[in-house]
Design a protein around this motif. Structure first.
Motif, short mmCIF file in Angstrom:
data_model
loop_
_atom_site.label_atom_id
_atom_site.label_comp_id
_atom_site.label_asym_id
_atom_site.label_seq_id
_atom_site.Cartn_x
_atom_site.Cartn_y
_atom_site.Cartn_z
N VAL A 1 9.99 21.55 8.81
CA VAL A 1 9.49 20.21 9.10
C VAL A 1 8.10 20.04 8.49
N ALA A 2 7.96 19.02 7.66
CA ALA A 2 6.66 18.67 7.07
C ALA A 2 6.30 17.26 7.53
N GLU A 3 5.07 16.85 7.23
CA GLU A 3 4.61 15.57 7.72
C GLU A 3 3.83 14.83 6.63
N CYS A 4 4.12 13.54 6.50
CA CYS A 4 3.36 12.64 5.64
C CYS A 4 2.98 11.46 6.51
N ASN A 5 1.76 11.48 7.02
CA ASN A 5 1.38 10.57 8.10
C ASN A 5 0.02 9.94 7.81
N ALA A 6 -0.05 8.62 7.96
CA ALA A 6 -1.31 7.89 7.84
C ALA A 6 -1.36 6.90 8.99
N PRO A 7 -1.91 7.29 10.15
CA PRO A 7 -1.89 6.43 11.33
C PRO A 7 -2.48 5.05 11.07
N SER B 1 3.59 11.54 -0.41
CA SER B 1 5.03 11.78 -0.58
C SER B 1 5.35 12.59 -1.83
N ARG B 2 4.39 12.64 -2.77
CA ARG B 2 4.63 13.36 -4.02
C ARG B 2 4.22 14.83 -3.94
N ARG B 3 3.64 15.21 -2.81
CA ARG B 3 3.20 16.59 -2.65
C ARG B 3 4.31 17.43 -2.04
N GLY B 4 4.43 18.64 -2.50
CA GLY B 4 5.39 19.56 -1.90
C GLY B 4 6.81 19.34 -2.41
N PRO B 5 7.73 20.21 -2.01
CA PRO B 5 9.13 20.09 -2.44
C PRO B 5 9.76 18.81 -1.91
N ALA B 6 10.77 18.32 -2.59
CA ALA B 6 11.46 17.11 -2.16
C ALA B 6 12.20 17.37 -0.85
N PHE C 1 12.16 7.30 -1.49
CA PHE C 1 13.18 8.36 -1.38
C PHE C 1 14.57 7.75 -1.48
N ARG C 2 14.88 7.20 -2.64
CA ARG C 2 16.09 6.40 -2.80
C ARG C 2 17.37 7.16 -2.50
N ARG C 3 17.44 8.42 -2.88
CA ARG C 3 18.69 9.17 -2.75
C ARG C 3 18.68 10.15 -1.58
N ARG C 4 17.73 10.01 -0.69
CA ARG C 4 17.63 10.91 0.45
C ARG C 4 18.09 10.21 1.72
N THR C 5 18.43 11.01 2.72
CA THR C 5 18.84 10.45 4.01
C THR C 5 17.61 9.96 4.77
N ILE C 6 17.63 8.70 5.14
CA ILE C 6 16.52 8.08 5.87
C ILE C 6 16.93 7.92 7.33
N LEU D 1 -1.05 -1.79 3.78
CA LEU D 1 -1.22 -1.47 2.36
C LEU D 1 -2.13 -0.26 2.18
N SER D 2 -3.20 -0.22 2.96
CA SER D 2 -4.12 0.91 2.87
C SER D 2 -3.42 2.21 3.26
N CYS D 3 -2.68 2.17 4.38
CA CYS D 3 -1.96 3.37 4.82
C CYS D 3 -0.84 3.74 3.85
N TRP D 4 -0.15 2.75 3.33
CA TRP D 4 0.96 3.02 2.42
C TRP D 4 0.49 3.68 1.13
N GLY D 5 -0.74 3.34 0.69
CA GLY D 5 -1.27 4.01 -0.49
C GLY D 5 -1.38 5.51 -0.26
N ARG D 6 -1.87 5.88 0.93
CA ARG D 6 -1.98 7.30 1.26
C ARG D 6 -0.61 7.94 1.44
#
Length: 366
Positions: free
Chosen positions: A31-37, A73-78, A99-104, A63-68
């Motif tokens: 489990v990894a995390e990509c979080n911008a409260p 989202s580009r860091r680490g393995p897919a 993440f177009r081809r991943r399970t959401i 918009l500010s959080c989404w930029g982060r």
């Protein structure tokens, strides 16, 4: 499987996200995390959604959080799957783009339209249609939709129901850790019954019912701690006037809350009478039971199904019945002890993090 938790959630304010992450780790997933409260609580988000002229405020923050989030989202393995955290009605759209081809997976613990109606904020008309459209777009963006009760699953629009999976709210491990050690120091039967409530004073919680019940307990050997602030706080405090001794605490840090609640005999659940109140099992009943408290809550189908004999039930909205239940526990310490044990036993094996996520683990394929 590598699972990425994604979004503008705040795990300190919304422990549900932490329960899901902790549970998935317990099942061996990475489990990894990509979080911008986002920095807005539930009440603020719903208020903005119900007042469209304030949407630019939400848009700017998003918009500010989404930029982060996009950069992170580009860091680490897919990842193999992405879990969009609580209140992710907009975040799930960004996740679908990134993440177009991943399970959401969308944790749809609350719907924007449903919550606005419960808090008397939707007003009908154009605002109601906007909130419904926000919900519909979020649901359409997800491959798996996580709900907390069977009633909420049944309340999903039919076209989305097959993608739904029920994962109870459960309790984080720190609440179980806070419970008094069994066989520890004996309780003093001469002391007052200690009762706690914590919440945001939303209509589904029925806090004014608690206030009215407290007003009927003047002179009873009961003391109460009310934690939190929100929409119905003032009405609750006014209703409680003249009752048993009550301490009002507007805020407690999430790291300190388990120990505070565990120091009480009883944790109160919810007592609202609206449609949403009849469909939920609130986090406070799981958390309070995990912390070793007896649970007193409303007699609703989802709560009785979840807790069985692990709670003391009263009719929704019935302050007289609530006052009577607390008075009986104050007068019968043997029953109090039994109620505390029944509550803890009810959640110990079934509603810890690893147990509640099992339906989601199966849906994800192991």
């Amino acid at each position: 499987m590598r699972i990425l938790f994604f979004g503008t959630y705040d795990v300190k304010s919304h422990p549900r996200v932490g329960v899901l992450a902790e549970g998935l780790r317990a099942h061996g997933h990475e489990v990894a995390e990509c979080n911008a409260p986002l920095g807005l609580d539930t009440a603020s988000r719903v208020a903005i959604l119900a007042q469209p002229w304030r949407l630019p405020v939400l848009g700017w923050r998003l918009l500010s959080c989404w930029g982060r989030l996009a950069a992170g989202s580009r860091r680490g393995p897919a990842p193999d799957a992405i879990v969009v955290g609580y209140l992710g009605h907009f975040d799930v759209r960004l996740a679908r783009i990134l993440f177009r081809r991943r399970t959401i997976v969308l944790d749809h613990l609350i719907g924007a339209s449903d919550t606005a109606r419960d808090r008397n904020l939707s007003g009908g008309g154009l605002k109601a249609k906007l909130l419904t459209a926000i919900d519909a777009g979020a649901l359409k963006s997800a491959d798996i939709i996580v709900l907390d009760t069977d009633e909420h699953l049944a309340n999903l629009p039919e076209e989305h129901r097959s993608r739904g999976v029920v994962v109870p709210v459960g309790a984080p491990e720190d609440w179980f850790a806070a419970a008094p050690v069994e066989g520890g120091e004996p309780q003093d039967d001469a002391r007052p019954l200690s009762v706690a409530f914590f919440g945001l004073y939303t209509p589904l919680q029925g806090a004014p019912v608690i206030g009215e019940a407290l007003s009927k307990l003047a002179g009873a050997p009961i003391k109460v701690t009310m934690v939190g602030h929100g929409q119905e706080f003032e009405a609750t405090r006014k209703a409680a006037e003249g009752g048993c001794p009550t301490q009002w605490i507007e805020w407690v840090d999430s790291t300190e809350l388990p120990a505070l609640i565990a120091s009480h005999d009883v944790c109160l659940g919810i007592f609202g009478t609206g449609p949403k109140a009849l469909r939920v099992v609130p986090n406070k009943v799981f958390q309070g039971a995990a912390a070793g408290c007896a649970i007193v809550t409303s007699d609703t189908a989802p709560q009785r199904r979840a807790l069985g004999d692990g709670a003391v039930y009263v009719p929704p909205g019935d302050a007289e019945a609530l006052a009577g239940a607390l008075r009986r526990l104050a007068e019968d310490r043997a029953e109090l002890s039994a109620a505390r044990k029944r509550a803890h036993d009810a959640v110990l094996d079934r509603f810890g993090c690893a147990a509640v996520v099992e339906p989601l683990v199966r849906r994800l394929g192991g």
